[in-house]
Scaffold this motif. Structure first.
Motif, mmCIF file in Angstrom:
data_model
loop_
_atom_site.group_PDB
_atom_site.id
_atom_site.type_symbol
_atom_site.label_atom_id
_atom_site.label_comp_id
_atom_site.label_asym_id
_atom_site.label_seq_id
_atom_site.Cartn_x
_atom_site.Cartn_y
_atom_site.Cartn_z
ATOM 1 N N GLY A 14 -20.321 -3.700 -6.875
ATOM 2 C CA GLY A 14 -19.788 -2.447 -7.415
ATOM 3 C C GLY A 14 -18.977 -2.676 -8.670
ATOM 4 O O GLY A 14 -19.076 -1.922 -9.638
ATOM 5 N N ALA A 17 -21.456 -3.502 -11.420
ATOM 6 C CA ALA A 17 -22.242 -2.317 -11.794
ATOM 7 C C ALA A 17 -21.404 -1.295 -12.562
ATOM 8 O O ALA A 17 -21.868 -0.725 -13.546
ATOM 9 C CB ALA A 17 -22.827 -1.663 -10.539
ATOM 10 N N ILE A 33 -19.727 2.225 -3.842
ATOM 11 C CA ILE A 33 -20.903 2.157 -4.714
ATOM 12 C C ILE A 33 -21.612 0.820 -4.522
ATOM 13 O O ILE A 33 -22.833 0.773 -4.404
ATOM 14 C CB ILE A 33 -20.515 2.354 -6.197
ATOM 15 N N GLY A 34 -20.843 -0.248 -4.468
ATOM 16 C CA GLY A 34 -21.433 -1.566 -4.271
ATOM 17 C C GLY A 34 -22.107 -1.717 -2.925
ATOM 18 O O GLY A 34 -23.197 -2.285 -2.817
ATOM 19 N N GLY A 37 -25.199 0.355 -2.957
ATOM 20 C CA GLY A 37 -26.157 -0.363 -3.802
ATOM 21 C C GLY A 37 -26.743 -1.561 -3.095
ATOM 22 O O GLY A 37 -27.926 -1.869 -3.244
ATOM 23 N N ILE A 40 -29.373 -0.161 -0.700
ATOM 24 C CA ILE A 40 -30.562 0.273 -1.439
ATOM 25 C C ILE A 40 -31.321 -0.936 -1.985
ATOM 26 O O ILE A 40 -32.529 -1.059 -1.817
ATOM 27 C CB ILE A 40 -30.179 1.226 -2.589
ATOM 28 N N GLY A 41 -30.584 -1.821 -2.644
ATOM 29 C CA GLY A 41 -31.216 -3.005 -3.217
ATOM 30 C C GLY A 41 -31.816 -3.907 -2.156
ATOM 31 O O GLY A 41 -32.875 -4.509 -2.358
ATOM 32 N N ALA A 61 -28.384 -6.013 -4.905
ATOM 33 C CA ALA A 61 -27.195 -5.188 -4.700
ATOM 34 C C ALA A 61 -26.721 -4.587 -6.021
ATOM 35 O O ALA A 61 -26.371 -3.410 -6.090
ATOM 36 C CB ALA A 61 -26.083 -6.014 -4.061
ATOM 37 N N GLY A 64 -29.277 -1.937 -7.147
ATOM 38 C CA GLY A 64 -29.121 -0.744 -6.330
ATOM 39 C C GLY A 64 -27.896 0.056 -6.723
ATOM 40 O O GLY A 64 -27.923 1.288 -6.786
ATOM 41 N N ALA A 65 -26.783 -0.636 -6.999
ATOM 42 C CA ALA A 65 -25.563 0.033 -7.430
ATOM 43 C C ALA A 65 -25.759 0.711 -8.790
ATOM 44 O O ALA A 65 -25.265 1.820 -9.014
ATOM 45 C CB ALA A 65 -24.401 -0.945 -7.487
ATOM 46 N N LEU A 68 -27.678 3.852 -8.168
ATOM 47 C CA LEU A 68 -26.806 4.840 -7.541
ATOM 48 C C LEU A 68 -25.841 5.460 -8.548
ATOM 49 O O LEU A 68 -25.627 6.677 -8.546
ATOM 50 C CB LEU A 68 -26.033 4.194 -6.395
#
Length: 79
Positions: A14, A17, A33-34, A37, A40-41, A61, A64-65, A68
């Motif tokens: 996070g 990112a 967020i991290g 992410g 998602i990642g 990660a 993904g962040a 996002l």
């Protein structure tokens, strides 16, 4: 141990990112967020993580962040 690992990786991802996307966020938002992410990642890049190990998970990660944050900026500005 898994939760602690997720928070540490989430905080690092996070932080990175938010700096790459040049947004200001508080610590809690950065960690969330991290972590999101990372989830998602991790889902998207599972195959890459199998092949390359820890670094692929971290790259996933961060990516993904970033996605996002981009979605957040796109939908958050409409209010």
């Amino acid at each position: 141990m898994g939760i602690i690992y997720l928070v540490i990786i989430g905080a690092a991802a996070g932080f990175l990112a938010t700096r790459l996307m040049k947004i200001e966020a508080n610590i809690i938002t950065t960690v969330v967020i991290g972590m999101a992410g990372a989830l998602i990642g991790g889902l998207v890049l599972r195959t890459l993580a199998t092949v390359m190990g820890f670094m692929a998970g971290f790259v996933g990660a961060v990516l993904g962040a970033l996605v996002l944050i981009w979605v957040w900026q796109q939908w958050g500005n409409r209010r």
